[in-house]
Design a protein around this motif. Structure first.
Motif, PDB file in Angstrom:
ATOM      1  N   LYS A 153      22.195  33.469  -3.715  1.00 20.24           N
ATOM      2  CA  LYS A 153      22.722  32.512  -2.739  1.00 20.24           C
ATOM      3  C   LYS A 153      24.209  32.252  -2.938  1.00 20.24           C
ATOM      4  N   ASN A 154      24.638  32.065  -4.172  1.00 16.62           N
ATOM      5  CA  ASN A 154      26.031  31.717  -4.457  1.00 16.62           C
ATOM      6  C   ASN A 154      26.648  32.775  -5.370  1.00 16.62           C
ATOM      7  N   LEU A 155      27.173  33.813  -4.762  1.00 14.64           N
ATOM      8  CA  LEU A 155      27.750  34.923  -5.512  1.00 14.64           C
ATOM      9  C   LEU A 155      29.250  34.732  -5.691  1.00 14.64           C
ATOM     10  N   THR A 156      29.795  35.377  -6.695  1.00 18.12           N
ATOM     11  CA  THR A 156      31.236  35.353  -6.911  1.00 18.12           C
ATOM     12  C   THR A 156      31.801  36.764  -6.805  1.00 18.12           C
ATOM     13  N   VAL A 157      33.098  36.842  -6.558  1.00 20.74           N
ATOM     14  CA  VAL A 157      33.779  38.121  -6.377  1.00 20.74           C
ATOM     15  C   VAL A 157      34.979  38.175  -7.326  1.00 20.74           C
ATOM     16  N   ARG A 158      35.209  39.322  -7.889  1.00 21.74           N
ATOM     17  CA  ARG A 158      36.389  39.512  -8.741  1.00 21.74           C
ATOM     18  C   ARG A 158      37.653  39.452  -7.892  1.00 21.74           C
ATOM     19  N   SER A 159      38.662  38.770  -8.429  1.00 22.34           N
ATOM     20  CA  SER A 159      39.935  38.651  -7.712  1.00 22.34           C
ATOM     21  C   SER A 159      41.055  38.487  -8.744  1.00 22.34           C
ATOM     22  N   LYS A 160      42.243  38.184  -8.255  1.00 20.61           N
ATOM     23  CA  LYS A 160      43.388  37.924  -9.128  1.00 20.61           C
ATOM     24  C   LYS A 160      44.173  36.741  -8.579  1.00 20.61           C
ATOM     25  N   ASP A 161      44.734  35.962  -9.499  1.00 17.26           N
ATOM     26  CA  ASP A 161      45.556  34.847  -9.036  1.00 17.26           C
ATOM     27  C   ASP A 161      46.952  35.350  -8.680  1.00 17.26           C
ATOM     28  N   LYS A 162      47.844  34.463  -8.338  1.00 19.57           N
ATOM     29  CA  LYS A 162      49.182  34.852  -7.878  1.00 19.57           C
ATOM     30  C   LYS A 162      49.995  35.554  -8.958  1.00 19.57           C
ATOM     31  N   ASN A 163      49.571  35.404 -10.197  1.00 16.89           N
ATOM     32  CA  ASN A 163      50.271  36.066 -11.310  1.00 16.89           C
ATOM     33  C   ASN A 163      49.584  37.369 -11.742  1.00 16.89           C
ATOM     34  N   GLY A 164      48.549  37.742 -10.996  1.00 17.67           N
ATOM     35  CA  GLY A 164      47.846  38.978 -11.309  1.00 17.67           C
ATOM     36  C   GLY A 164      46.778  38.838 -12.373  1.00 17.67           C
ATOM     37  N   LYS A 165      46.492  37.610 -12.766  1.00 17.70           N
ATOM     38  CA  LYS A 165      45.471  37.378 -13.773  1.00 17.70           C
ATOM     39  C   LYS A 165      44.088  37.454 -13.137  1.00 17.70           C
ATOM     40  N   PRO A 166      43.147  38.190 -13.772  1.00 18.64           N
ATOM     41  CA  PRO A 166      41.792  38.300 -13.209  1.00 18.64           C
ATOM     42  C   PRO A 166      41.095  36.941 -13.127  1.00 18.64           C
ATOM     43  N   ILE A 167      40.508  36.666 -11.983  1.00 15.04           N
ATOM     44  CA  ILE A 167      39.727  35.448 -11.779  1.00 15.04           C
ATOM     45  C   ILE A 167      38.507  35.799 -10.928  1.00 15.04           C
ATOM     46  N   THR A 168      37.603  34.851 -10.784  1.00 15.94           N
ATOM     47  CA  THR A 168      36.492  35.012  -9.857  1.00 15.94           C
ATOM     48  C   THR A 168      36.562  33.901  -8.815  1.00 15.94           C
ATOM     49  N   VAL A 169      36.156  34.269  -7.606  1.00  9.22           N
ATOM     50  CA  VAL A 169      36.163  33.315  -6.493  1.00  9.22           C
ATOM     51  C   VAL A 169      34.826  33.399  -5.779  1.00  9.22           C
ATOM     52  N   PRO A 170      34.424  32.344  -5.067  1.00 11.11           N
ATOM     53  CA  PRO A 170      33.162  32.404  -4.319  1.00 11.11           C
ATOM     54  C   PRO A 170      33.209  33.498  -3.247  1.00 11.11           C
ATOM     55  N   ALA A 171      32.122  34.207  -3.088  1.00  8.03           N
ATOM     56  CA  ALA A 171      32.051  35.245  -2.057  1.00  8.03           C
ATOM     57  C   ALA A 171      32.059  34.605  -0.677  1.00  8.03           C
ATOM     58  N   LYS A 172      32.815  35.182   0.231  1.00  6.78           N
ATOM     59  CA  LYS A 172      32.868  34.695   1.613  1.00  6.78           C
ATOM     60  C   LYS A 172      31.796  35.354   2.476  1.00  6.78           C
ATOM     61  N   ASN A 173      31.568  36.628   2.248  1.00  3.77           N
ATOM     62  CA  ASN A 173      30.587  37.362   3.050  1.00  3.77           C
ATOM     63  C   ASN A 173      29.191  37.260   2.436  1.00  3.77           C
ATOM     64  N   THR A 174      28.195  37.360   3.272  1.00  2.71           N
ATOM     65  CA  THR A 174      26.812  37.310   2.817  1.00  2.71           C
ATOM     66  C   THR A 174      26.335  38.709   2.441  1.00  2.71           C
ATOM     67  N   LEU A 175      25.786  38.842   1.257  1.00  2.00           N
ATOM     68  CA  LEU A 175      25.222  40.114   0.815  1.00  2.00           C
ATOM     69  C   LEU A 175      23.892  40.340   1.523  1.00  2.00           C
ATOM     70  N   THR A 176      23.733  41.499   2.166  1.00  2.12           N
ATOM     71  CA  THR A 176      22.530  41.783   2.945  1.00  2.12           C
ATOM     72  C   THR A 176      21.723  42.930   2.336  1.00  2.12           C
ATOM     73  N   VAL A 177      20.511  43.090   2.838  1.00  5.49           N
ATOM     74  CA  VAL A 177      19.659  44.198   2.408  1.00  5.49           C
ATOM     75  C   VAL A 177      20.340  45.525   2.700  1.00  5.49           C
ATOM     76  N   ARG A 178      20.952  45.623   3.861  1.00  3.42           N
ATOM     77  CA  ARG A 178      21.669  46.841   4.244  1.00  3.42           C
ATOM     78  C   ARG A 178      22.715  47.213   3.189  1.00  3.42           C
ATOM     79  N   MET A 179      23.463  46.233   2.748  1.00  2.00           N
ATOM     80  CA  MET A 179      24.573  46.489   1.826  1.00  2.00           C
ATOM     81  C   MET A 179      24.111  46.965   0.457  1.00  2.00           C
TER      82      MET A 179
END
Length: 399
Positions: A117-143
């Motif tokens: 239900k509440n997945l996170t996605v790998r990202s980077k902050d403005k300084n290029g440091k790795p962070i995680t953020v909440p996923a915006k898209n819904t993960l589906t069976v198709r995916m």
């Protein structure tokens, strides 16, 4: 060189609808020999099985050894680890439930597995440091079934201990806790974990272990009696062994691979949908011919509807510009579809041309050479006019 003729298998049960069982005629050709003998005779590759099929005519060839040291010839009825070719079997089980209206490809995964239900996605902050953020898209069976979900290649425990290490539902739970590599549906990343999630959904929907559902709805109806996630000691004693390959040197036997640690059976071996099903060349032919014949096994038993195979398995389910994969099966631009495995085996079919090419090898190293040889042999076989007299007029057709 050995040539085999597959005989019609009649079964005592029918699924959905029955069609005329197909008769297969042995081809009086040996196209594969010209491409494989050199490498087997040199000892650089231990053994290989090839099957070329075109509209009722079939060339079957067995080269070399299942066990070089013991001089056990390779044959169609010896089990082998098909690795990622297992993914196509998961795709078929998902397709069955889609047909029955129990699953929709665009259902959110969390509908069946709440931890998604509440997945996170790998990202980077403005300084290029790795962070995680909440996923915006819904993960589906198709995916999860077409590798666009962003899941890691493998669940953490499986990465550490191998494909059979933990049950599918546990593997799916572990993968939910790992940040996605990208927003679901926006890129592609090949993932065993995603296919295992698909199998876990099958378990939730059916109330059965995925391997049991697969056996009841696919393996048993097709007569695939040698396919299993837990081979017996007797089967393993007759298995096609795994070899390390280095061109210019003799092939060396490999006792096991970390992805498939010993023992290969027992209570701690769990079914895996991303990779894990043992089979034989004879059994594997039954599965892929069912796909080639648009859902109908060569024994006349229907597993899937024609339109399901055409539109869900033989056609990419990815967004435009990301084509190339359906539900656990790779889709090629030439209209063929199928899958390969990590130890080199591969099978592709074309339902429009009624063609199939299959390779069974068990090697670590340069398996591309063997796959290229299969392709060359297949091109010659498919381009040759072969006498089809005596072949059942209903081969590959519905009643």
């Amino acid at each position: 060189m050995k040539f085999y003729r597959l005989t019609t298998l009649f079964m005592a049960f029918v699924i959905s609808a029955t069609v005329c069982a197909a008769e297969v005629k042995a081809a009086k050709t040996n196209f594969a020999a010209g491409f494989f003998n050199k490498w087997i005779d040199s000892g650089e590759y231990p053994g290989a099985i090839t099957v070329l099929y075109k509209d009722g005519i079939q060339e079957v060839s067995c080269f070399g050894w299942a066990d070089v040291d013991k001089k056990i010839p390779i044959s169609m009825d010896q089990i082998f680890m098909q690795c990622s070719q297992t993914k196509g079997f998961c795709g078929v089980t998902v397709a069955i439930l889609i047909e029955e209206g129990k699953i929709s490809l665009d259902d959110p995964v969390y509908k069946y597995l709440p931890e998604y239900k509440n997945l996170t996605v790998r990202s980077k902050d403005k300084n290029g440091k790795p962070i995680t953020v909440p996923a915006k898209n819904t993960l589906t069976v198709r995916m999860v079934m077409n590798h666009t979900g962003g899941l890691s290649f493998e669940a953490p425990s499986k990465s550490k201990y191998g494909w059979p290490a933990i049950p599918l539902r546990q593997a799916a739970g572990e993968s939910a806790s790992v940040p996605l590599h990208f927003e679901p549906g926006t890129k592609e990343k090949y993932s065993n974990a995603g296919i295992d999630v698909g199998a876990a959904i099958v378990e939730v929907v059916t109330g059965k272990s995925w391997d049991i559902f697969l056996k009841e709805r696919v393996l048993d109806p097709l007569g695939m009696t040698s396919s299993t996630f837990k081979p017996t000691d007797e089967q393993l004693a007759n298995a096609i062994l795994l070899y390390d390959i280095k061109l210019g040197q003799k092939a060396k036997v490999r006792k096991f691979h970390p992805a498939m640690p010993l023992p290969h059976n027992g209570p701690n071996v769990h079914p895996s949908a991303g990779a894990g099903l043992w089979t034989t060349a004879n059994d594997q032919l039954k599965f892929y011919k069912m796909l080639m014949n648009l859902g109908v096994g060569e024994n006349g038993v229907r597993i899937l509807k024609e339109e399901t195979v055409k539109n869900l398995l033989a056609t990419s389910t990815r967004p435009a510009g990301m084509e190339g994969y359906s539900l656990g099966l790779a889709v090629n631009k030439d209209g063929s579809f199928g899958h390969g495995g990590a130890w080199g085996s591969v099978c592709t079919v074309n339902w429009q041309k009624k063609q199939l090419s299959l390779l069974v090898i068990q090697v670590l190293g340069n398996y591309t050479l063997m796959r290229n040889n299969l392709s060359h042999a297949a091109n010659k076989f498919f381009a040759t006019e072969i006498d089809t007299s005596g072949v059942d007029a209903y081969t590959g057709r519905m009643e």
